[in-house]
Design an enzyme around this catalytic site. Structure first.
Site, PDB file in Angstrom:
ATOM      1  N   SER A 200       0.831  -1.197   0.000  1.00  0.00           N
ATOM      2  CA  SER A 200       0.000   0.000   0.000  1.00  0.00           C
ATOM      3  C   SER A 200       0.875   1.260   0.000  1.00  0.00           C
ATOM      4  CB  SER A 200      -0.957  -0.040   1.190  1.00  0.00           C
ATOM      5  OG  SER A 200      -1.955   0.951   1.071  1.00  0.00           O
ATOM      6  N   TYR A 201       0.626   2.213   0.932  1.00  0.00           N
ATOM      7  CA  TYR A 201       1.438   3.431   0.925  1.00  0.00           C
ATOM      8  C   TYR A 201       2.892   3.149   1.311  1.00  0.00           C
ATOM      9  CZ  TYR A 201       2.411   8.393   0.909  1.00  0.00           C
ATOM     10  OH  TYR A 201       2.928   9.631   0.585  1.00  0.00           O
ATOM     11  N   ASP A 403      -7.822  -5.991  -6.095  1.00  0.00           N
ATOM     12  CA  ASP A 403      -7.689  -4.738  -5.353  1.00  0.00           C
ATOM     13  C   ASP A 403      -8.046  -3.572  -6.259  1.00  0.00           C
ATOM     14  OD1 ASP A 403      -6.952  -2.651  -3.664  1.00  0.00           O
ATOM     15  OD2 ASP A 403      -4.818  -2.828  -4.136  1.00  0.00           O
ATOM     16  N   HIS A 455      -5.944  -6.309  -1.749  1.00  0.00           N
ATOM     17  CA  HIS A 455      -4.906  -5.351  -1.378  1.00  0.00           C
ATOM     18  C   HIS A 455      -3.863  -5.985  -0.457  1.00  0.00           C
ATOM     19  CE1 HIS A 455      -3.498  -1.237  -1.095  1.00  0.00           C
ATOM     20  NE2 HIS A 455      -3.519  -1.266   0.232  1.00  0.00           N
TER      21      HIS A 455
END
Length: 481
Positions: A200-201, A403, A455
């Site tokens: 993710s981030y 995702d 995700h």
């Protein structure tokens, strides 16, 4: 002196300042065994008796005054010779989400939390032990989970002005400072192969931290941290390509209408990290009127509707039967983590959130308040990829194909923009005689999809993610059969 040269000079000075603290102070060198004994976790509340596990957790100060500190949890490999296994640092993103809540107890760590949060049970697919069967014997790793930046989970700052400096730069610098000091506390790991992984981030965190480690080694003219590479999953990477991929993914997966798709393509240019008012309006319309109550992190799985889940997580919660599929997926897992990590006996066992730290907030899976003060967000980390590919680091990128938050479409767009020579063309890779995803190898980068994953890839496809890890750590292509 040009602005570019000035920035390079300032960056070099920063690296020298950070690496100068990497030399082990004699007093610290004599005290590292005592520090490890202090951080040793004998047993967590409700922890199963088997398998036996060596684990450590605690705080590492990352500011000069010691008022800002990051919390870590190390779970060593359960192999007979853990000293021979690599060290993997795992980071979750958000920004503002805890690596304990997601990576450790929902994805790859040794334990999962029971539905009533009264105890733990063993994760059969933990990355620190792997899963042996007739088909294969998986590689094992020592797992280091870090709650970053300060303000996430148990990590803290006692300086209120620190909230004015949240951002990519501070996060990377603090994480690098953490590593330098953590290796002082655990010198037996200094020569290990070291890899940085995340999702993710953390698509920003991981390469940005890898660059600081790489630059630090160069500035010191020696290997301070034995970094071999990094791997990211469903990774936020480039604002333009990631968002272009979201729009196309929405439409190709029938989440939005043709009309809304056409309007998005017309009004959303993604040339700035701030959306135009018209683009924001149509995005909000799509979310509220067309997509509905779907978890965009995993579009084909149930959402959690559990009413008691704290809104601080930012995701709606469903008391859905947790064993609706063979992996035992339960969409309410973050709520169990919130209950478990707020227990005082758990915090005492982990040496967290107590005197002298006195963290003024409860533990939450995500602290989205950090976003309100997130001052620097790189538009793209692709320049770092180009630099570290040239440096010869082992770089893999993977995407769960269900995702919609950071979809495979956007990742393919930004990888294509790098214009890397193709070494092995697109092919299906296999696990247990089933297609596990698809892969393509470039000069300096390997890309893979994981079929049927969202995700958080290890949640829905834990066995396939283990195979992915094994091949990454061994530097071997994913199997064609």
């Amino acid at each position: 002196m040009t602005l570019h040269l000035l920035l390079l000079l300032l960056h070099s000075i920063l690296i020298l300042v950070l690496t100068s603290s990497s030399a082990i102070d004699p007093a610290q060198e004599l005290d590292w065994e005592a520090a490890q004994r202090r951080d040793r976790v004998e047993r967590l509340p409700g922890q199963p008796k088997t398998p036996p596990l060596r684990q450590f957790s605690g705080y590492i100060p990352v500011s000069r005054d010691g008022r800002r500190a990051l919390f870590y949890w190390l779970t060593e490999s359960t192999a007979r010779s853990p000293h021979s296994k690599p060290l993997v640092l795992w980071l979750n993103g958000g920004p503002g989400c805890s690596s304990l809540a997601y990576g450790a107890v929902e994805e790859i760590g040794p334990f999962r939390i029971k539905a009533n949060a009264t105890g733990l049970y063993s994760n059969p697919y933990a990355w620190n032990k792997g899963k042996q069967n007739a088909a294969t014997s998986f590689f094992l790793a020592n797992l280091l989970f870090l709650e970053s930046p300060a303000g996430v989970g148990y990590s803290y700052s006692n300086t209120t002005t620190d909230t004015d400096a949240f951002g990519d730069t501070r996060t990377a610098e603090d994480a690098y400072s953490f590593l330098l000091k953590w290796f002082q506390r655990f010198p037996q790991y200094k020569s290990r192969e070291f890899y940085i992984l995340g999702e993710s981030y953390a698509g920003h965190y991981v390469p940005q931290l890898a660059k600081l480690v790489h630059d630090g080694n160069k500035a010191a003219s020696k290997t301070i941290i034995n970094l071999k590479g990094f791997m990211v999953g469903n990774a936020v990477t480039d604002w333009y390509y990631d968002n272009l991929g979201i729009v196309d993914y929405y439409w190709t997966h029938a989440l939005i209408s043709d009309e809304t798709y056409t309007t998005m393509k017309r009004h959303c240019k993604f040339t700035s990290v701030e959306l135009s008012s018209e683009c924001q309006r149509i995005m909000d319309y799509a979310s509220n009127q067309e997509i509905g109550n779907v978890d965009l992190h995993s579009i084909y799985t149930p959402v959690c509707l559990e009413a008691t889940w704290s809104s601080s997580t930012g995701r709606k919660s469903s008391r859905t039967t947790p064993h609706w599929n063979p992996t035992g997926f339960d969409p309410c897992t973050p709520s169990y983590a919130e209950k478990y990590f707020n227990r005082l006996d758990v915090q005492r066992a982990l040496h967290a959130n107590g005197t002298p730290n006195n963290v003024p907030h409860p533990w939450t899976p995500c602290n989205y308040g950090i976003l309100e003060n997130w001052h620097d967000k790189a538009f793209s980390v692709l320049p770092i990829y180009k630099e570290l590919i040239k440096a010869g680091l082992r770089i893999w990128v993977y995407s769960g194909d269900e995702d919609a938050m950071v979809p495979v479409t956007g990742t393919r767009y930004w990888i294509r923009s790098l214009k890397l020579p193709i070494v092995t063309r697109w092919y299906p890779w296999y696990y247990m005689d089933q297609v596990a995803g698809w892969s393509q190898t470039y000069k300096g980068l390997t890309f893979a999809t994981v079929r049927g994953a969202g995700h958080e890839v290890p949640v829905l496809q834990p066995d396939r993610s283990l195979s992915l890890l094994e091949h990454y750590l061994r530097g071997k292509p994913l199997p064609k059969r």
